[in-house]
Design an enzyme around this catalytic site. Structure first.
Site, PDB file in Angstrom:
ATOM      1  N   LYS A 180       0.854  -1.198   0.000  1.00 11.79           N
ATOM      2  CA  LYS A 180       0.000   0.000   0.000  1.00 11.79           C
ATOM      3  C   LYS A 180       0.892   1.252   0.000  1.00 11.79           C
ATOM      4  O   LYS A 180       2.111   1.145   0.076  1.00 11.79           O
ATOM      5  CB  LYS A 180      -0.938  -0.023   1.208  1.00 11.79           C
ATOM      6  CG  LYS A 180      -1.488  -1.405   1.551  1.00 11.79           C
ATOM      7  CD  LYS A 180      -2.463  -1.972   0.517  1.00 11.79           C
ATOM      8  CE  LYS A 180      -2.597  -3.459   0.700  1.00 11.79           C
ATOM      9  NZ  LYS A 180      -3.870  -4.046   0.685  1.00 11.79           N
TER      10      LYS A 180
HETATM   11  C1  LIG Z   1      -4.300  -5.350   1.518  1.00 15.22           C
HETATM   12  C2  LIG Z   1      -5.739  -5.550   1.719  1.00 15.22           C
HETATM   13  C3  LIG Z   1      -6.257  -6.108   2.900  1.00 15.22           C
HETATM   14  C4  LIG Z   1      -5.406  -6.717   3.971  1.00 15.22           C
HETATM   15  O1  LIG Z   1      -4.493  -5.856   4.554  1.00 15.22           O
HETATM   16  P1  LIG Z   1      -3.234  -6.480   5.340  1.00 15.22           P
HETATM   17  O2  LIG Z   1      -2.642  -5.289   6.005  1.00 15.22           O
HETATM   18  O3  LIG Z   1      -2.346  -7.081   4.307  1.00 15.22           O
HETATM   19  O4  LIG Z   1      -3.756  -7.484   6.284  1.00 15.22           O
HETATM   20  C5  LIG Z   1      -7.633  -6.181   3.042  1.00 15.22           C
HETATM   21  N1  LIG Z   1      -8.458  -5.751   2.091  1.00 15.22           N
HETATM   22  C6  LIG Z   1      -7.998  -5.221   0.938  1.00 15.22           C
HETATM   23  C7  LIG Z   1      -8.968  -4.732  -0.094  1.00 15.22           C
HETATM   24  C8  LIG Z   1      -6.622  -5.119   0.703  1.00 15.22           C
HETATM   25  O5  LIG Z   1      -6.181  -4.635  -0.455  1.00 15.22           O
END
Ligand SMILES: *Cc1c(COP(=O)(O)O)cnc(C)c1O
Length: 371
Positions: A180
């Protein structure tokens, strides 16, 4: 090699994290509190609760709201699988709704048909950093008395009707994973407008502990979903760059839009009500293509591609458990899962690299179609 993604970690971020490591104060502490304050400042949200990752955020929210066995939660059929896993993990049932074919966000028009007496919540996902159409979704939530829990994992810095995501949200969940925009390694953040929910989230984050008259009381069976303080320092140091990064990526998105041959590729659409964070630049070939071949040709040209997200009812666990006629019920999610392409997108990607990626893809797909 032009990879799919490179996290934007700079020397000052590392210094901020190592300073905390040297302090000996490693678990949740002042940097976590500062990070929460920074998220409130960035978005205008009233309450922020930092947790150990973006899946824990969603799990914590569902648990704190008492959603469990016998309950149903509506989610888009196309998302990262974590959106569904958290519903399963609290013992509730995920109910899927197809996505729009051009934004890949949940189609509000498909929601009411799947609401039943045991529906408790909707989790709209702001897919790839583009806000879902929240007004009709919030209206449905009000009408049927459902919680609106936004999975904004990819959407830190995005807006809906010019309002930053999280500001007017009952609950919005952000991921700070390295894939992210800004990252603590593993990490997550919940923004909420509800003081009572924020208090419950803090209790469940920390072993069920509540301070009562200066005394620690164990009032719930809680989790340990805390963020470590050096991780908070690492990401806190990046928060100042979030909007610069988004601006940089918007420029690259324009380059992609200009260079990609739209006869061959369907590009992402950005409705007027939203601003995109471009966590992912996602395209779909207009005619069915052998995507593995396309990926391997791109790899030969030193370009890293991937698919964008899962059609969740079409992955093994959900397929075996729910046996849904996926292609009939969720054609857009199915197509995006099997044909979608995520392009390299990160702040340090150069314009000429983006041009090279787009032009190479044009050549590859022409070659594949010509076969
Ligand atoms: C990345 C992501 C998650 C999970 O986040 P983590 O920090 O990796 O647990 C959940 N939902 C969406 C849409 C994502 O892109």
């Amino acid at each position: 090699m032009i990879p799919l993604f490179i996290p934007d970690i700079q020397e000052q971020d590392i210094l901020a994290a190592t300073a905390v490591m040297r302090s000996g104060m490693l678990v949740q502490g002042p940097n976590v509190a500062e990070l929460e304050a920074a998220f409130c400042k960035l978005t205008g949200a009233r309450h922020a609760v930092a947790v150990s990752n973006g899946t824990a955020t969603l799990h914590l929210i569902l648990h704190a709201l008492g959603i469990g066995p016998g309950d149903e939660v509506i989610i888009p059929a196309f998302s990262y699988v974590a959106t569904a896993n958290v519903v399963e993990l609290v013992g509730a049932k995920p109910v899927f709704v197809d996505v729009q074919p051009d934004t890949w966000n949940i189609d509000p028009a498909g929601i009411e048909a799947v609401i039943h007496s045991n529906t408790k919540a909707i989790i709209p996902v702001h897919e790839f950093g583009l806000s879902a159409d929240l007004d009709p979704i919030r209206m449905i939530c009000n009408k049927h008395n459902l919680f609106c829990i936004e999975d904004a994992a990819c959407a830190a810095g995005a807006t809906y009707n010019r309002v930053p995501l999280g500001k007017d949200s009952y609950a919005a969940s952000f991921s700070l994973h390295p894939r992210k925009a800004i990252t603590s390694g593993e990490g997550g953040m919940i923004l909420t407008s509800d003081a009572e929910l924020a208090a419950r989230l803090r209790i469940f984050r920390n072993h069920g502990i509540e301070m009562q008259n200066g005394k620690m009381e164990f009032v719930e069976a809680g989790f340990n979903y805390r963020m470590t303080d050096f991780q908070a320092a690492l990401v806190l140091s990046q928060t100042h760059r979030l909007f610069d990064q988004i601006q940089q990526k918007s420029k690259l998105a324009e380059v992609y839009a200009q260079c990609l041959n739209q006869e061959y590729f369907q590009l992402p659409s950005t409705p007027a009500f939203t601003s995109h964070t471009w966590q992912t630049f996602h395209i779909i070939p207009r005619q069915k293509v052998n995507r593995d071949m396309l990926f391997s040709e791109a790899k030969n040209a030193n370009i890293g591609l991937s698919y964008g997200a899962q059609c969740i009812p079409d992955v093994q666990y959900y397929k075996q458990k729910y046996k849904l006629p996926v292609q009939d019920l969720y054609p857009n999610a199915f197509n995006a899962f099997h044909q979608g392409i995520a392009l390299p997108m990160y702040a340090s990607l150069t314009v000429s690299q983006a041009e090279f990626v787009a032009n190479t893809l044009n050549t590859i797909i022409q070659k594949i179609y010509a076969k």
